[in-house]
Design a protein around this motif. Structure first.
Motif, PDB file in Angstrom:
ATOM      1  N   GLN A 197       0.822  -1.219   0.000  1.00 27.05           N
ATOM      2  CA  GLN A 197       0.000   0.000   0.000  1.00 27.05           C
ATOM      3  C   GLN A 197       0.854   1.266   0.000  1.00 27.05           C
ATOM      4  O   GLN A 197       0.330   2.361  -0.174  1.00 27.05           O
ATOM      5  CB  GLN A 197      -0.927   0.012   1.217  1.00 27.05           C
ATOM      6  N   SER A 198       2.159   1.124   0.191  1.00 25.47           N
ATOM      7  CA  SER A 198       3.037   2.292   0.245  1.00 25.47           C
ATOM      8  C   SER A 198       3.268   2.847  -1.162  1.00 25.47           C
ATOM      9  O   SER A 198       2.937   2.214  -2.157  1.00 25.47           O
ATOM     10  CB  SER A 198       4.372   1.927   0.893  1.00 25.47           C
ATOM     11  N   SER A 199       3.892   4.015  -1.212  1.00 26.88           N
ATOM     12  CA  SER A 199       4.163   4.653  -2.501  1.00 26.88           C
ATOM     13  C   SER A 199       5.560   4.313  -3.019  1.00 26.88           C
ATOM     14  O   SER A 199       6.037   4.944  -3.955  1.00 26.88           O
ATOM     15  CB  SER A 199       4.002   6.165  -2.366  1.00 26.88           C
ATOM     16  N   ALA A 200       6.213   3.323  -2.429  1.00 26.54           N
ATOM     17  CA  ALA A 200       7.554   2.929  -2.870  1.00 26.54           C
ATOM     18  C   ALA A 200       7.495   2.350  -4.279  1.00 26.54           C
ATOM     19  O   ALA A 200       6.435   1.908  -4.742  1.00 26.54           O
ATOM     20  CB  ALA A 200       8.141   1.895  -1.904  1.00 26.54           C
ATOM     21  N   SER A 201       8.631   2.319  -4.951  1.00 28.51           N
ATOM     22  CA  SER A 201       8.689   1.748  -6.296  1.00 28.51           C
ATOM     23  C   SER A 201       8.434   0.246  -6.226  1.00 28.51           C
ATOM     24  O   SER A 201       8.578  -0.382  -5.176  1.00 28.51           O
ATOM     25  CB  SER A 201      10.065   1.996  -6.918  1.00 28.51           C
ATOM     26  N   THR A 202       8.033  -0.332  -7.344  1.00 23.06           N
ATOM     27  CA  THR A 202       7.753  -1.766  -7.404  1.00 23.06           C
ATOM     28  C   THR A 202       8.967  -2.585  -6.991  1.00 23.06           C
ATOM     29  O   THR A 202       8.844  -3.561  -6.251  1.00 23.06           O
ATOM     30  CB  THR A 202       7.305  -2.166  -8.833  1.00 23.06           C
ATOM     31  N   GLU A 203      10.150  -2.176  -7.430  1.00 21.83           N
ATOM     32  CA  GLU A 203      11.370  -2.904  -7.075  1.00 21.83           C
ATOM     33  C   GLU A 203      11.583  -2.903  -5.566  1.00 21.83           C
ATOM     34  O   GLU A 203      11.927  -3.919  -4.982  1.00 21.83           O
ATOM     35  CB  GLU A 203      12.596  -2.289  -7.770  1.00 21.83           C
ATOM     36  N   ARG A 204      11.392  -1.747  -4.937  1.00 17.12           N
ATOM     37  CA  ARG A 204      11.559  -1.669  -3.475  1.00 17.12           C
ATOM     38  C   ARG A 204      10.507  -2.500  -2.756  1.00 17.12           C
ATOM     39  O   ARG A 204      10.801  -3.132  -1.744  1.00 17.12           O
ATOM     40  CB  ARG A 204      11.478  -0.212  -3.015  1.00 17.12           C
ATOM     41  N   LYS A 205       9.280  -2.494  -3.271  1.00 19.74           N
ATOM     42  CA  LYS A 205       8.228  -3.305  -2.651  1.00 19.74           C
ATOM     43  C   LYS A 205       8.606  -4.781  -2.689  1.00 19.74           C
ATOM     44  O   LYS A 205       8.434  -5.501  -1.702  1.00 19.74           O
ATOM     45  CB  LYS A 205       6.887  -3.087  -3.357  1.00 19.74           C
ATOM     46  N   VAL A 206       9.113  -5.229  -3.843  1.00 21.15           N
ATOM     47  CA  VAL A 206       9.513  -6.635  -3.984  1.00 21.15           C
ATOM     48  C   VAL A 206      10.660  -6.953  -3.034  1.00 21.15           C
ATOM     49  O   VAL A 206      10.641  -7.982  -2.339  1.00 21.15           O
ATOM     50  CB  VAL A 206       9.894  -6.959  -5.447  1.00 21.15           C
ATOM     51  N   LEU A 207      11.668  -6.089  -2.962  1.00 19.78           N
ATOM     52  CA  LEU A 207      12.807  -6.323  -2.072  1.00 19.78           C
ATOM     53  C   LEU A 207      12.375  -6.380  -0.611  1.00 19.78           C
ATOM     54  O   LEU A 207      12.799  -7.270   0.138  1.00 19.78           O
ATOM     55  CB  LEU A 207      13.869  -5.235  -2.270  1.00 19.78           C
ATOM     56  N   TRP A 208      11.546  -5.459  -0.170  1.00 18.15           N
ATOM     57  CA  TRP A 208      11.075  -5.462   1.211  1.00 18.15           C
ATOM     58  C   TRP A 208      10.243  -6.708   1.505  1.00 18.15           C
ATOM     59  O   TRP A 208      10.363  -7.302   2.574  1.00 18.15           O
ATOM     60  CB  TRP A 208      10.261  -4.203   1.513  1.00 18.15           C
ATOM     61  N   THR A 209       9.388  -7.102   0.554  1.00 16.33           N
ATOM     62  CA  THR A 209       8.555  -8.290   0.749  1.00 16.33           C
ATOM     63  C   THR A 209       9.421  -9.537   0.875  1.00 16.33           C
ATOM     64  O   THR A 209       9.195 -10.369   1.760  1.00 16.33           O
ATOM     65  CB  THR A 209       7.554  -8.428  -0.413  1.00 16.33           C
ATOM     66  N   VAL A 210      10.419  -9.675   0.010  1.00 15.80           N
ATOM     67  CA  VAL A 210      11.331 -10.827   0.076  1.00 15.80           C
ATOM     68  C   VAL A 210      12.059 -10.838   1.426  1.00 15.80           C
ATOM     69  O   VAL A 210      12.185 -11.886   2.065  1.00 15.80           O
ATOM     70  CB  VAL A 210      12.331 -10.810  -1.106  1.00 15.80           C
ATOM     71  N   LEU A 211      12.515  -9.667   1.884  1.00 19.05           N
ATOM     72  CA  LEU A 211      13.208  -9.586   3.169  1.00 19.05           C
ATOM     73  C   LEU A 211      12.307 -10.073   4.310  1.00 19.05           C
ATOM     74  O   LEU A 211      12.732 -10.858   5.159  1.00 19.05           O
ATOM     75  CB  LEU A 211      13.655  -8.146   3.438  1.00 19.05           C
ATOM     76  N   VAL A 212      11.061  -9.635   4.318  1.00 22.65           N
ATOM     77  CA  VAL A 212      10.134 -10.026   5.385  1.00 22.65           C
ATOM     78  C   VAL A 212       9.816 -11.523   5.308  1.00 22.65           C
ATOM     79  O   VAL A 212       9.691 -12.185   6.337  1.00 22.65           O
ATOM     80  CB  VAL A 212       8.843  -9.170   5.318  1.00 22.65           C
ATOM     81  N   ILE A 213       9.727 -12.080   4.104  1.00 20.86           N
ATOM     82  CA  ILE A 213       9.415 -13.510   3.961  1.00 20.86           C
ATOM     83  C   ILE A 213      10.618 -14.381   4.329  1.00 20.86           C
ATOM     84  O   ILE A 213      10.468 -15.381   5.031  1.00 20.86           O
ATOM     85  CB  ILE A 213       8.935 -13.803   2.520  1.00 20.86           C
ATOM     86  N   VAL A 214      11.810 -13.988   3.876  1.00 17.19           N
ATOM     87  CA  VAL A 214      13.008 -14.809   4.108  1.00 17.19           C
ATOM     88  C   VAL A 214      13.449 -14.726   5.582  1.00 17.19           C
ATOM     89  O   VAL A 214      13.893 -15.719   6.157  1.00 17.19           O
ATOM     90  CB  VAL A 214      14.149 -14.375   3.158  1.00 17.19           C
ATOM     91  N   LEU A 215      13.354 -13.537   6.176  1.00 23.42           N
ATOM     92  CA  LEU A 215      13.741 -13.342   7.580  1.00 23.42           C
ATOM     93  C   LEU A 215      12.526 -12.819   8.345  1.00 23.42           C
ATOM     94  O   LEU A 215      12.418 -11.614   8.588  1.00 23.42           O
ATOM     95  CB  LEU A 215      14.899 -12.340   7.685  1.00 23.42           C
ATOM     96  N   PRO A 216      11.598 -13.708   8.719  1.00 26.70           N
ATOM     97  CA  PRO A 216      10.311 -13.232   9.261  1.00 26.70           C
ATOM     98  C   PRO A 216      10.429 -12.276  10.445  1.00 26.70           C
ATOM     99  O   PRO A 216       9.804 -11.220  10.430  1.00 26.70           O
ATOM    100  CB  PRO A 216       9.608 -14.522   9.680  1.00 26.70           C
ATOM    101  N   VAL A 217      11.211 -12.593  11.453  1.00 27.24           N
ATOM    102  CA  VAL A 217      11.285 -11.730  12.641  1.00 27.24           C
ATOM    103  C   VAL A 217      12.206 -10.544  12.374  1.00 27.24           C
ATOM    104  O   VAL A 217      11.812  -9.389  12.539  1.00 27.24           O
ATOM    105  CB  VAL A 217      11.762 -12.534  13.871  1.00 27.24           C
ATOM    106  N   LEU A 218      13.426 -10.826  11.941  1.00 28.78           N
ATOM    107  CA  LEU A 218      14.393  -9.755  11.688  1.00 28.78           C
ATOM    108  C   LEU A 218      13.913  -8.836  10.555  1.00 28.78           C
ATOM    109  O   LEU A 218      14.027  -7.613  10.650  1.00 28.78           O
ATOM    110  CB  LEU A 218      15.756 -10.355  11.342  1.00 28.78           C
ATOM    111  N   GLY A 219      13.361  -9.417   9.501  1.00 29.55           N
ATOM    112  CA  GLY A 219      12.852  -8.615   8.389  1.00 29.55           C
ATOM    113  C   GLY A 219      11.740  -7.675   8.825  1.00 29.55           C
ATOM    114  O   GLY A 219      11.688  -6.520   8.413  1.00 29.55           O
ATOM    115  N   PHE A 220      10.848  -8.169   9.707  1.00 28.97           N
ATOM    116  CA  PHE A 220       9.766  -7.332  10.219  1.00 28.97           C
ATOM    117  C   PHE A 220      10.326  -6.172  11.041  1.00 28.97           C
ATOM    118  O   PHE A 220       9.893  -5.033  10.888  1.00 28.97           O
ATOM    119  CB  PHE A 220       8.801  -8.169  11.068  1.00 28.97           C
ATOM    120  N   ILE A 221      11.317  -6.469  11.896  1.00 28.11           N
ATOM    121  CA  ILE A 221      11.916  -5.423  12.732  1.00 28.11           C
ATOM    122  C   ILE A 221      12.609  -4.367  11.861  1.00 28.11           C
ATOM    123  O   ILE A 221      12.443  -3.162  12.071  1.00 28.11           O
ATOM    124  CB  ILE A 221      12.897  -6.035  13.748  1.00 28.11           C
TER     125      ILE A 221
END
Length: 64
Positions: A28-52
């Protein structure tokens, strides 16, 4: 022993809910598609640390 198993299941559920909430906010953020994908991958690969890391530095919706 049983309590520990139940507690870790509850912890896993809380982490899952937090990660889903983070991913919804990322998309829902206004970040670029590439940044959205990178952040999503980070949260999925590192669930706790990525969320923090997302909480501290990630893209937010305009409501915050």
């Amino acid at each position: 022993e049983m309590y520990y198993g139940h507690g870790s299941g509850l912890w896993g559920l809380l982490v899952l809910i937090a990660d889903i909430w983070a991913i919804v906010n990322i998309f829902q953020s206004s970040a670029s598609t590439e940044r959205k994908v990178l952040w999503t991958v980070l949260v999925i690969v590192l669930p706790v640390l990525g969320f923090i890391i997302w909480l501290i530095a990630g893209p937010r919706t305009g409501r915050a």
